[in-house]
Scaffold this active site. Structure first.
Site, PDB file in Angstrom:
ATOM      1  N   ALA A   1      40.807  35.257  37.995  1.00 17.29           N
ATOM      2  CA  ALA A   1      42.030  36.040  38.127  1.00 17.29           C
ATOM      3  C   ALA A   1      43.114  35.424  37.251  1.00 17.29           C
ATOM      4  O   ALA A   1      43.241  34.207  37.183  1.00 17.29           O
ATOM      5  CB  ALA A   1      42.487  36.056  39.580  1.00 17.29           C
TER       6      ALA A   1
ATOM      7  N   HIS B   1      44.967  34.869  46.550  1.00 19.87           N
ATOM      8  CA  HIS B   1      45.293  33.662  47.315  1.00 19.87           C
ATOM      9  C   HIS B   1      46.789  33.354  47.258  1.00 19.87           C
ATOM     10  O   HIS B   1      47.302  32.633  48.098  1.00 19.87           O
ATOM     11  CB  HIS B   1      44.453  32.480  46.833  1.00 19.87           C
ATOM     12  CG  HIS B   1      43.027  32.563  47.291  1.00 19.87           C
ATOM     13  ND1 HIS B   1      42.630  32.181  48.551  1.00 19.87           N
ATOM     14  CD2 HIS B   1      41.906  33.012  46.675  1.00 19.87           C
ATOM     15  CE1 HIS B   1      41.322  32.373  48.688  1.00 19.87           C
ATOM     16  NE2 HIS B   1      40.859  32.884  47.559  1.00 19.87           N
TER      17      HIS B   1
ATOM     18  N   ASP C   1      38.921  31.940  51.936  1.00 18.36           N
ATOM     19  CA  ASP C   1      37.529  31.705  51.576  1.00 18.36           C
ATOM     20  C   ASP C   1      36.896  30.979  52.751  1.00 18.36           C
ATOM     21  O   ASP C   1      37.433  29.991  53.243  1.00 18.36           O
ATOM     22  CB  ASP C   1      37.415  30.838  50.316  1.00 18.36           C
ATOM     23  CG  ASP C   1      37.897  31.567  49.069  1.00 18.36           C
ATOM     24  OD1 ASP C   1      37.936  32.805  49.077  1.00 18.36           O
ATOM     25  OD2 ASP C   1      38.234  30.876  48.089  1.00 18.36           O
TER      26      ASP C   1
ATOM     27  N   GLU D   1      31.938  38.737  46.233  1.00 20.79           N
ATOM     28  CA  GLU D   1      32.245  37.426  46.819  1.00 20.79           C
ATOM     29  C   GLU D   1      32.067  37.504  48.330  1.00 20.79           C
ATOM     30  O   GLU D   1      32.991  37.889  49.043  1.00 20.79           O
ATOM     31  CB  GLU D   1      33.690  37.000  46.496  1.00 20.79           C
ATOM     32  CG  GLU D   1      33.944  36.688  45.038  1.00 20.79           C
ATOM     33  CD  GLU D   1      35.298  35.993  44.806  1.00 20.79           C
ATOM     34  OE1 GLU D   1      36.033  35.765  45.788  1.00 20.79           O
ATOM     35  OE2 GLU D   1      35.601  35.686  43.645  1.00 20.79           O
TER      36      GLU D   1
ATOM     37  N   TRP E   1      32.205  35.418  50.534  1.00 20.56           N
ATOM     38  CA  TRP E   1      33.000  34.441  51.302  1.00 20.56           C
ATOM     39  C   TRP E   1      34.491  34.772  51.348  1.00 20.56           C
ATOM     40  O   TRP E   1      35.243  34.156  52.077  1.00 20.56           O
ATOM     41  CB  TRP E   1      32.833  33.052  50.677  1.00 20.56           C
ATOM     42  CG  TRP E   1      33.240  33.042  49.224  1.00 20.56           C
ATOM     43  CD1 TRP E   1      34.515  32.881  48.731  1.00 20.56           C
ATOM     44  CD2 TRP E   1      32.393  33.253  48.093  1.00 20.56           C
ATOM     45  NE1 TRP E   1      34.499  32.984  47.357  1.00 20.56           N
ATOM     46  CE2 TRP E   1      33.209  33.204  46.945  1.00 20.56           C
ATOM     47  CE3 TRP E   1      31.010  33.475  47.943  1.00 20.56           C
ATOM     48  CZ2 TRP E   1      32.697  33.375  45.657  1.00 20.56           C
ATOM     49  CZ3 TRP E   1      30.508  33.643  46.659  1.00 20.56           C
ATOM     50  CH2 TRP E   1      31.353  33.589  45.546  1.00 20.56           C
ATOM     51  N   HIS E   2      34.921  35.723  50.534  1.00 22.68           N
ATOM     52  CA  HIS E   2      36.369  35.974  50.399  1.00 22.68           C
ATOM     53  C   HIS E   2      36.801  37.149  51.278  1.00 22.68           C
ATOM     54  O   HIS E   2      36.373  38.286  51.063  1.00 22.68           O
ATOM     55  CB  HIS E   2      36.700  36.234  48.928  1.00 22.68           C
ATOM     56  CG  HIS E   2      38.160  36.506  48.654  1.00 22.68           C
ATOM     57  ND1 HIS E   2      38.959  35.659  47.929  1.00 22.68           N
ATOM     58  CD2 HIS E   2      38.960  37.545  49.002  1.00 22.68           C
ATOM     59  CE1 HIS E   2      40.187  36.153  47.852  1.00 22.68           C
ATOM     60  NE2 HIS E   2      40.215  37.307  48.490  1.00 22.68           N
TER      61      HIS E   2
HETATM   62 ZN   LIG Z   1      38.889  33.590  47.454  1.00 22.68          ZN
END
Ligand SMILES: [Zn+2]
Length: 192
Positions: free
Chosen positions: A96, A103, A110, A159, A161-162
């Site tokens: 990003a 974030h 995460d 992702e 985990w996000h």
């Molecule tokens: Zn993340």
């Protein structure tokens, strides 16, 4: 706090944007950006995370926050480092840009987890902890932000985990309709 806010590679936060509603969080397994870094997250998001964490534990899943708020400057350093190492095309595709990381909103987390006393470093879509989150996170106001098959819409790779806090009502709507936050914002004017 605007829990619907859309931040991505096209909708950037300014360099001075710092969320006001954050609190320090003390997750035992959180990774640190540097020595002085303290993990922080939006208060409402964290209260909901704690409930989710407790309920996951009842199923035998030990989930933690690895990474939460990251300041603009962090993303800037990260982006520049990757750009220098691998070139602008690679950086643009995989990282990003400054202001483009969720974030920075204080609403993104995460996830990492512990199994049989051992921290699992890599989170995969068929891990039972991750599967539990896929099925339940929306009940606590979190959405899987970068789903598989929506890479072209979100601009980010899958992702598992996000997760992103958007509040319980919106999370429910997004989950039930299989949307991304981008698609929700695109459809919004037509529906209201
Ligand atoms: Zn993340």
């Amino acid at each position: 706090m605007n829990y619907e806010m859309l931040v991505n590679k096209e909708n950037l936060l300014t360099s001075d944007y710092v969320p006001e509603s954050m609190e320090e969080i003390h997750e035992p397994m959180g990774s640190k950006l540097d020595e002085t870094y303290v993990n922080r997250l939006d208060k409402e998001a964290y209260a909901n995370f704690k409930q989710m964490q407790n309920d996951a534990l009842k199923e035998g899943y030990e989930i933690f926050i690895d990474s939460s708020y990251r300041p603009y400057e962090y993303q800037e350093r990260l982006f520049n480092a990757i750009m220098l190492e691998k070139g602008i095309d690679h950086a643009t595709k995989y990282v990003a840009p400054p202001g483009g990381s969720e974030h920075q909103t204080g609403l993104a987390i995460d996830i990492i987890f512990r199994r049989n006393g051992e921290m699992i470093e890599e989170q995969k879509e068929d891990d039972p902890e991750i599967m539990w989150l896929f099925a339940n996170a929306h009940k606590y106001g979190f959405i899987l932000r970068y789903p598989k098959g929506k890479e072209a819409v979100t601009g980010f790779n899958f992702e598992p985990w996000h997760f992103r806090y958007v509040g319980r009502v919106l999370a429910q709507e997004i989950y039930q309709n299989g949307l991304t936050l981008e698609e929700y914002h695109r459809q919004k004017p037509a529906r209201r």
